[in-house]
Enzyme design. Structure first.
Site, PDB file in Angstrom:
ATOM      1  N   SER A  17       0.836  -1.216   0.000  1.00 59.13           N
ATOM      2  CA  SER A  17       0.000   0.000   0.000  1.00 59.13           C
ATOM      3  C   SER A  17       0.869   1.263   0.000  1.00 59.13           C
ATOM      4  CB  SER A  17      -0.978   0.004   1.184  1.00 59.13           C
ATOM      5  OG  SER A  17      -0.289   0.162   2.392  1.00 59.13           O
ATOM      6  N   ARG A  69      22.570 -14.755   4.443  1.00 59.58           N
ATOM      7  CA  ARG A  69      22.050 -13.405   4.257  1.00 59.58           C
ATOM      8  C   ARG A  69      22.980 -12.552   3.408  1.00 59.58           C
ATOM      9  NH1 ARG A  69      20.542 -10.017   9.349  1.00 59.58           N
ATOM     10  NH2 ARG A  69      22.705  -9.374   9.265  1.00 59.58           N
ATOM     11  N   ILE A  96      15.889  -8.005   7.279  1.00 60.54           N
ATOM     12  CA  ILE A  96      16.961  -7.209   7.879  1.00 60.54           C
ATOM     13  C   ILE A  96      18.147  -7.223   6.916  1.00 60.54           C
ATOM     14  CG2 ILE A  96      18.618  -7.122   9.788  1.00 60.54           C
ATOM     15  CD1 ILE A  96      16.377  -8.094  11.601  1.00 60.54           C
ATOM     16  N   ASN A 111      13.458   4.241   4.971  1.00 56.37           N
ATOM     17  CA  ASN A 111      12.521   3.217   5.442  1.00 56.37           C
ATOM     18  C   ASN A 111      11.325   3.898   6.098  1.00 56.37           C
ATOM     19  OD1 ASN A 111      11.619   0.544   6.173  1.00 56.37           O
ATOM     20  ND2 ASN A 111      12.291   0.967   8.274  1.00 56.37           N
ATOM     21  N   HIS A 113       8.563   3.225   9.050  1.00 57.29           N
ATOM     22  CA  HIS A 113       8.363   2.340  10.207  1.00 57.29           C
ATOM     23  C   HIS A 113       7.090   2.772  10.946  1.00 57.29           C
ATOM     24  CE1 HIS A 113       9.391  -0.361  13.476  1.00 57.29           C
ATOM     25  NE2 HIS A 113       9.028   0.616  14.297  1.00 57.29           N
ATOM     26  N   SER A 140       7.070   6.825  11.183  1.00 58.29           N
ATOM     27  CA  SER A 140       8.296   7.599  10.980  1.00 58.29           C
ATOM     28  C   SER A 140       8.950   7.180   9.669  1.00 58.29           C
ATOM     29  CB  SER A 140       9.319   7.307  12.092  1.00 58.29           C
ATOM     30  OG  SER A 140       8.762   7.443  13.382  1.00 58.29           O
ATOM     31  N   LEU A 148      19.135  -0.891  13.885  1.00 55.42           N
ATOM     32  CA  LEU A 148      17.839  -1.290  13.331  1.00 55.42           C
ATOM     33  C   LEU A 148      16.710  -0.359  13.794  1.00 55.42           C
ATOM     34  CD1 LEU A 148      16.397  -3.473  11.619  1.00 55.42           C
ATOM     35  CD2 LEU A 148      15.976  -4.694  13.756  1.00 55.42           C
ATOM     36  N   ASP A 149      16.033   0.247  12.851  1.00 56.91           N
ATOM     37  CA  ASP A 149      14.968   1.231  13.106  1.00 56.91           C
ATOM     38  C   ASP A 149      15.471   2.426  13.922  1.00 56.91           C
ATOM     39  OD1 ASP A 149      13.088  -0.340  11.735  1.00 56.91           O
ATOM     40  OD2 ASP A 149      12.533  -1.433  13.547  1.00 56.91           O
TER      41      ASP A 149
HETATM   42  C1  GRF Z   1       3.784  -0.687   6.841  1.00 53.02           C
HETATM   43  O1  GRF Z   1       3.061  -0.534   8.030  1.00 53.02           O
HETATM   44  C2  GRF Z   1       5.211  -0.257   7.022  1.00 53.02           C
HETATM   45  O2  GRF Z   1       5.364   0.803   7.905  1.00 53.02           O
HETATM   46  C3  GRF Z   1       5.837  -1.497   7.604  1.00 53.02           C
HETATM   47  O3  GRF Z   1       5.231  -2.567   6.914  1.00 53.02           O
HETATM   48  C4  GRF Z   1       3.935  -2.155   6.476  1.00 53.02           C
HETATM   49  C5  GRF Z   1       3.920  -2.355   4.994  1.00 53.02           C
HETATM   50  O4  GRF Z   1       2.651  -2.096   4.430  1.00 53.02           O
HETATM   51  N1  GRF Z   1       7.267  -1.446   7.483  1.00 53.02           N
HETATM   52  P1  GRF Z   1       2.471  -2.024   2.874  1.00 53.02           P
HETATM   53  O5  GRF Z   1       3.108  -3.282   2.277  1.00 53.02           O
HETATM   54  O6  GRF Z   1       3.132  -0.783   2.375  1.00 53.02           O
HETATM   55  O7  GRF Z   1       0.986  -2.010   2.645  1.00 53.02           O
END
Ligand code: GRF
Length: 225
Positions: A17, A69, A96, A111, A113, A140, A148-149
């Site tokens: 989305s 990885r 990751i 990213n 989050h 964010s 990480l994050d």
């Molecule tokens: C979102 O909530 C994003 O913040 C998190 O994973 C979800 C991904 O949703 N990292 P979409 O695939 O963009 O619908």
């Protein structure tokens, strides 16, 4: 300005989305980017279909095809670099990434989050916000670092936690904001308005307050008071 749109690559793992929000802004002429590829580690990611419908090339680098990885990261880097992107966007990318990968894209890897970082790093943020009794939750956009994050935050948006919220209702409210702030941060980046100084993000040369938390003017019509 009539500069060429900035080449970008978007990485996804699932629903897509946020990818759709980027595609929509781009199509509406509000986001001067050229999406050279959408790459997924998950061959079944629904988001791949959004890219195909928009005519954006898709690729799959399936993490389960790689024994380690570091090998997955290397294959992903190769796939990305073929497109020479100025910016790489993690839009719901759920793997990751290792140090070498992050170093390679330092300062040009974003990213999204679903929390008000630095609160609630990691997974299941909506449930954890409810369990903690948080009054505010949100999303964010940050530069990715090896923490990480924990990379420098560019922009955040907060939403209220309401009585009776479930993880799903809260997630939907947060997602609405994600779809607003991720394209916004991308636009700032490609317009050359973001920089990092001593680990802090600057927009137009001004340090972002409170890890980036700012009131972002809403473009929606509904009351936001
Ligand atoms: C979102 O909530 C994003 O913040 C998190 O994973 C979800 C991904 O949703 N990292 P979409 O695939 O963009 O619908």
């Amino acid at each position: 300005m009539s500069e060429a749109p900035a080449p970008v690559v978007i990485l996804i793992s699932g629903r897509g989305s946020n990818l759709q929000a980027i595609l929509d802004e781009n199509r509406a002429g509000r986001l001067p980017i050229e999406i050279r590829a959408v790459i997924s580690n998950n061959p079944d990611a629904e988001g791949l279909q959004h890219a195909r419908v928009a005519g954006v090339p898709t690729e799959i680098i399936n993490h389960s095809d790689y024994a380690e990885r570091s090998l997955f990261d290397a294959a992903l880097m190769q796939a990305i670099d073929r497109h020479a992107p100025r910016l790489v966007i993690l839009a719901g990318f759920m793997r990751i990434l290792g140090e070498a990968f992050i170093r390679h894209y330092a300062g040009r890897l974003l990213n999204i989050h679903p929390s008000l970082l630095p609160a609630l790093k990691g997974l299941n943020t909506h449930t954890r916000a409810l369990v903690a009794g948080a009054k505010q939750h949100g999303a964010s956009v940050h530069f990715v670092t090896n923490d990480l994050d924990g990379g420098p935050v560019i922009v955040q948006a907060s939403v209220p936690v309401r009585t009776g919220d479930t993880a799903d209702t809260l997630a939907a409210r947060v997602l609405h904001e994600e779809h607003r702030i991720l394209p916004l941060a991308i636009r700032w980046f490609v317009e050359g308005r973001l920089s990092i100084h001593n680990g802090q993000v600057l927009l137009d040369g001004e340090i972002r307050p409170e890890q980036g938390l700012v009131a972002v003017p809403k473009q929606r019509t509904e009351a936001t008071k």
